[in-house]
Scaffold this motif. Structure first.
Motif, PDB file in Angstrom:
ATOM      1  N   HIS A 122      24.907   2.344 -21.110  1.00  0.00           N
ATOM      2  CA  HIS A 122      23.791   3.053 -20.473  1.00  0.00           C
ATOM      3  C   HIS A 122      24.174   4.505 -20.203  1.00  0.00           C
ATOM      4  O   HIS A 122      23.371   5.421 -20.455  1.00  0.00           O
ATOM      5  CB  HIS A 122      23.410   2.354 -19.173  1.00  0.00           C
ATOM      6  N   TYR A 123      25.387   4.735 -19.708  1.00  0.00           N
ATOM      7  CA  TYR A 123      25.838   6.105 -19.455  1.00  0.00           C
ATOM      8  C   TYR A 123      25.850   6.922 -20.750  1.00  0.00           C
ATOM      9  O   TYR A 123      25.529   8.116 -20.742  1.00  0.00           O
ATOM     10  CB  TYR A 123      27.235   6.094 -18.836  1.00  0.00           C
ATOM     11  N   ASP A 124      26.217   6.283 -21.847  1.00  0.00           N
ATOM     12  CA  ASP A 124      26.197   6.960 -23.147  1.00  0.00           C
ATOM     13  C   ASP A 124      24.759   7.291 -23.541  1.00  0.00           C
ATOM     14  O   ASP A 124      24.447   8.416 -23.952  1.00  0.00           O
ATOM     15  CB  ASP A 124      26.855   6.060 -24.195  1.00  0.00           C
ATOM     16  N   ALA A 125      23.863   6.320 -23.370  1.00  0.00           N
ATOM     17  CA  ALA A 125      22.471   6.497 -23.795  1.00  0.00           C
ATOM     18  C   ALA A 125      21.782   7.635 -23.053  1.00  0.00           C
ATOM     19  O   ALA A 125      20.955   8.355 -23.631  1.00  0.00           O
ATOM     20  CB  ALA A 125      21.696   5.193 -23.601  1.00  0.00           C
ATOM     21  N   ILE A 126      22.119   7.821 -21.772  1.00  0.00           N
ATOM     22  CA  ILE A 126      21.460   8.876 -20.988  1.00  0.00           C
ATOM     23  C   ILE A 126      22.256  10.176 -20.996  1.00  0.00           C
ATOM     24  O   ILE A 126      21.879  11.141 -20.333  1.00  0.00           O
ATOM     25  CB  ILE A 126      21.208   8.419 -19.534  1.00  0.00           C
ATOM     26  N   GLY A 127      23.372  10.199 -21.738  1.00  0.00           N
ATOM     27  CA  GLY A 127      24.154  11.423 -21.865  1.00  0.00           C
ATOM     28  C   GLY A 127      25.092  11.702 -20.716  1.00  0.00           C
ATOM     29  O   GLY A 127      25.660  12.793 -20.632  1.00  0.00           O
ATOM     30  N   LEU A 128      25.280  10.722 -19.831  1.00  0.00           N
ATOM     31  CA  LEU A 128      26.146  10.940 -18.674  1.00  0.00           C
ATOM     32  C   LEU A 128      27.623  10.853 -19.057  1.00  0.00           C
ATOM     33  O   LEU A 128      28.450  11.614 -18.552  1.00  0.00           O
ATOM     34  CB  LEU A 128      25.825   9.913 -17.583  1.00  0.00           C
ATOM     35  N   LEU A 129      27.952   9.930 -19.945  1.00  0.00           N
ATOM     36  CA  LEU A 129      29.342   9.775 -20.396  1.00  0.00           C
ATOM     37  C   LEU A 129      29.330   9.435 -21.884  1.00  0.00           C
ATOM     38  O   LEU A 129      29.180   8.277 -22.263  1.00  0.00           O
ATOM     39  CB  LEU A 129      30.056   8.676 -19.601  1.00  0.00           C
ATOM     40  N   LYS A 130      29.480  10.460 -22.709  1.00  0.00           N
ATOM     41  CA  LYS A 130      29.526  10.257 -24.151  1.00  0.00           C
ATOM     42  C   LYS A 130      30.966   9.969 -24.575  1.00  0.00           C
ATOM     43  O   LYS A 130      31.911  10.501 -23.986  1.00  0.00           O
ATOM     44  CB  LYS A 130      29.028  11.505 -24.885  1.00  0.00           C
ATOM     45  N   LEU A 175      38.580  10.993 -17.043  1.00  0.00           N
ATOM     46  CA  LEU A 175      38.438  11.820 -15.844  1.00  0.00           C
ATOM     47  C   LEU A 175      36.967  11.983 -15.462  1.00  0.00           C
ATOM     48  O   LEU A 175      36.617  11.971 -14.277  1.00  0.00           O
ATOM     49  CB  LEU A 175      39.079  13.189 -16.071  1.00  0.00           C
ATOM     50  N   ARG A 176      36.119  12.131 -16.461  1.00  0.00           N
ATOM     51  CA  ARG A 176      34.682  12.257 -16.180  1.00  0.00           C
ATOM     52  C   ARG A 176      34.150  10.964 -15.556  1.00  0.00           C
ATOM     53  O   ARG A 176      33.349  11.006 -14.616  1.00  0.00           O
ATOM     54  CB  ARG A 176      33.921  12.585 -17.466  1.00  0.00           C
ATOM     55  N   LEU A 177      34.609   9.822 -16.061  1.00  0.00           N
ATOM     56  CA  LEU A 177      34.179   8.553 -15.480  1.00  0.00           C
ATOM     57  C   LEU A 177      34.662   8.429 -14.037  1.00  0.00           C
ATOM     58  O   LEU A 177      33.943   7.904 -13.177  1.00  0.00           O
ATOM     59  CB  LEU A 177      34.691   7.380 -16.317  1.00  0.00           C
ATOM     60  N   GLN A 178      35.868   8.913 -13.765  1.00  0.00           N
ATOM     61  CA  GLN A 178      36.338   8.903 -12.374  1.00  0.00           C
ATOM     62  C   GLN A 178      35.403   9.726 -11.494  1.00  0.00           C
ATOM     63  O   GLN A 178      35.037   9.312 -10.385  1.00  0.00           O
ATOM     64  CB  GLN A 178      37.760   9.455 -12.272  1.00  0.00           C
ATOM     65  N   ASP A 179      35.002  10.909 -11.978  1.00  0.00           N
ATOM     66  CA  ASP A 179      34.053  11.733 -11.230  1.00  0.00           C
ATOM     67  C   ASP A 179      32.754  10.969 -10.969  1.00  0.00           C
ATOM     68  O   ASP A 179      32.200  11.005  -9.864  1.00  0.00           O
ATOM     69  CB  ASP A 179      33.727  13.010 -12.006  1.00  0.00           C
ATOM     70  N   ILE A 180      32.261  10.291 -11.992  1.00  0.00           N
ATOM     71  CA  ILE A 180      31.008   9.541 -11.857  1.00  0.00           C
ATOM     72  C   ILE A 180      31.147   8.462 -10.790  1.00  0.00           C
ATOM     73  O   ILE A 180      30.287   8.314  -9.911  1.00  0.00           O
ATOM     74  CB  ILE A 180      30.609   8.917 -13.208  1.00  0.00           C
ATOM     75  N   LEU A 181      32.246   7.718 -10.841  1.00  0.00           N
ATOM     76  CA  LEU A 181      32.438   6.624  -9.887  1.00  0.00           C
ATOM     77  C   LEU A 181      32.609   7.152  -8.469  1.00  0.00           C
ATOM     78  O   LEU A 181      32.113   6.546  -7.506  1.00  0.00           O
ATOM     79  CB  LEU A 181      33.645   5.780 -10.296  1.00  0.00           C
ATOM     80  N   LEU A 182      33.304   8.269  -8.327  1.00  0.00           N
ATOM     81  CA  LEU A 182      33.464   8.856  -6.997  1.00  0.00           C
ATOM     82  C   LEU A 182      32.121   9.292  -6.427  1.00  0.00           C
ATOM     83  O   LEU A 182      31.820   9.055  -5.251  1.00  0.00           O
ATOM     84  CB  LEU A 182      34.425  10.045  -7.059  1.00  0.00           C
ATOM     85  N   MET A 183      31.300   9.909  -7.267  1.00  0.00           N
ATOM     86  CA  MET A 183      29.994  10.361  -6.781  1.00  0.00           C
ATOM     87  C   MET A 183      29.045   9.189  -6.558  1.00  0.00           C
ATOM     88  O   MET A 183      28.194   9.235  -5.664  1.00  0.00           O
ATOM     89  CB  MET A 183      29.410  11.399  -7.739  1.00  0.00           C
ATOM     90  N   ARG A 184      29.184   8.125  -7.352  1.00  0.00           N
ATOM     91  CA  ARG A 184      28.401   6.920  -7.075  1.00  0.00           C
ATOM     92  C   ARG A 184      28.786   6.341  -5.718  1.00  0.00           C
ATOM     93  O   ARG A 184      27.937   5.856  -4.965  1.00  0.00           O
ATOM     94  CB  ARG A 184      28.642   5.865  -8.165  1.00  0.00           C
TER      95      ARG A 184
END
Length: 255
Positions: free
Chosen positions: A22-30, A48-57
C-alpha cells in the motif's frame, strides 16, 4: 549495499507485506528497484524512510501528513524525530510516575504506609480525555457527549468488556470486507454498518448528521485515524464513506 525483498523487510520491520504494498501504491515508500521477476527491493535509504514513517505513525500522524513531511526534506524530518523523542521522554516520565503510584498502592493494600486519596491518580493523563471531549463538543455539541456518559454510567465492567468485544468483532468484519475488495456501499458492508450504528446508538441517539459526522471524525482526528489505519491502511476512509452512505439512505435527518 544490502537489499531486502518486501517479505524480508516485513519480517525486519514488523510491517505487513500488504501495508508495504500500500505504501508503494500511494508513493509513500517506493522500492529502490524492481527486479525482472517483479520483486521489490529495498536498500538503506528505504529502511531509514520506513523508520521515519513508523515514528510519525506512532505520533498519530495520518498518512497524507507523513507524506507531506517526508516531501518537505530532511530538515522537517529531523524536526519530526526531535518532537517524537521529546514525546517519548514525556511518556517515560509519566510511566515512571505511574509505576511509583502502583508501588505505593500495593504497599498500602499490603498494610504499609497509608496512601492519601489524591495520590491515587498521579501519573494518569486526564488531558488526553479532556482533549477528546473538547474535540467532540466543538463539532457535535455537549448533548451527545452528556447522553453517552449517562447511558454508560452504572454499567458493570463485564458488560462494558462485552460491549468493546462486540465493536472489535464489527471492525474485524469490516477489514474482512475490505480484503474481499467490497465497495463501502455494497449491501454486505452496509449490513455491518447497520450493526455498527446500532452499537453506537446505545451510547447516544445517532441521527443522519451525527452518524455521518462520527465517520468524518474517524477520518479527520489523528488518534482515531491511526487506530483504524493500524487495522487496514485505508480503513478510516472506507469507514467514513460507508457510514455516510448508511446515514444518507437509512437514518432520519434528525433524532
Amino acid at each position: 549495499m544490502k537489499l531486502y525483498t518486501v517479505k524480508q523487510l516485513g519480517r525486519l520491520s514488523g510491517v505487513t507485506v500488504r501495508t508495504l504494498h500500500h505504501y508503494d501504491a500511494i508513493g509513500l515508500l517506493k522500492p529502490a528497484s524492481v527486479g525482472p521477476n517483479g520483486y521489490r527491493y529495498y536498500g538503506r535509504d528505504e529502511l531509514l524512510r520506513l523508520q521515519d514513517i513508523l515514528l510519525m505513525r506512532d505520533m498519530r500522524l495520518p498518512l497524507d501528513r507523513i507524506a507531506a513531511a517526508l516531501a518537505a526534506g530532511s530538515a522537517d524530518r529531523r524536526q519530526a524525530l526531535r518532537r517524537h523523542r521529546e514525546r517519548l521522554i514525556a511518556d517515560i516520565e509519566r510511566y515512571h510516575a505511574l509505576i511509583a503510584t502502583l508501588d505505593r498502592t500495593i504497599a498500602d493494600l499490603e498494610g504499609g504506609e497509608a496512601m492519601p486519596d489524591q495520590d491515587l491518580y498521579q501519573g494518569f493523563a486526564p488531558p488526553r480525555q479532556a482533549e477528546y471531549e473538547t474535540y467532540l463538543t466543538e463539532r457535535y455539541g455537549a448533548t451527545a457527549l452528556d447522553e453517552s456518559k449517562q447511558r454508560l454510567k452504572g454499567g458493570s465492567k463485564q458488560a462494558f468488556e462485552r460491549h468493546l468485544a462486540e465493536l472489535a468483532d464489527l471492525e474485524a468484519e469490516i477489514v474482512t470486507a475490505m480484503k474481499a475488495k467490497l465497495d463501502a456501499e455494497a449491501a454486505a458492508v452496509q449490513d455491518i454498518i447497520g450493526r455498527h450504528h446500532a452499537w453506537v446508538d446505545r451510547h447516544w441517539t445517532a441521527d443522519r448528521a451525527s452518524y455521518a459526522g462520527l465517520g468524518r471524525l474517524y477520518l479527520d482526528h489523528p488518534d482515531f485515524r491511526a487506530r483504524y489505519e493500524a487495522q487496514h491502511p485505508a480503513m478510516a476512509q472506507f469507514l467514513a464513506k460507508a457510514m455516510a452512505h448508511f446515514a444518507e439512505r437509512s437514518l432520519p435527518a434528525s433524532a
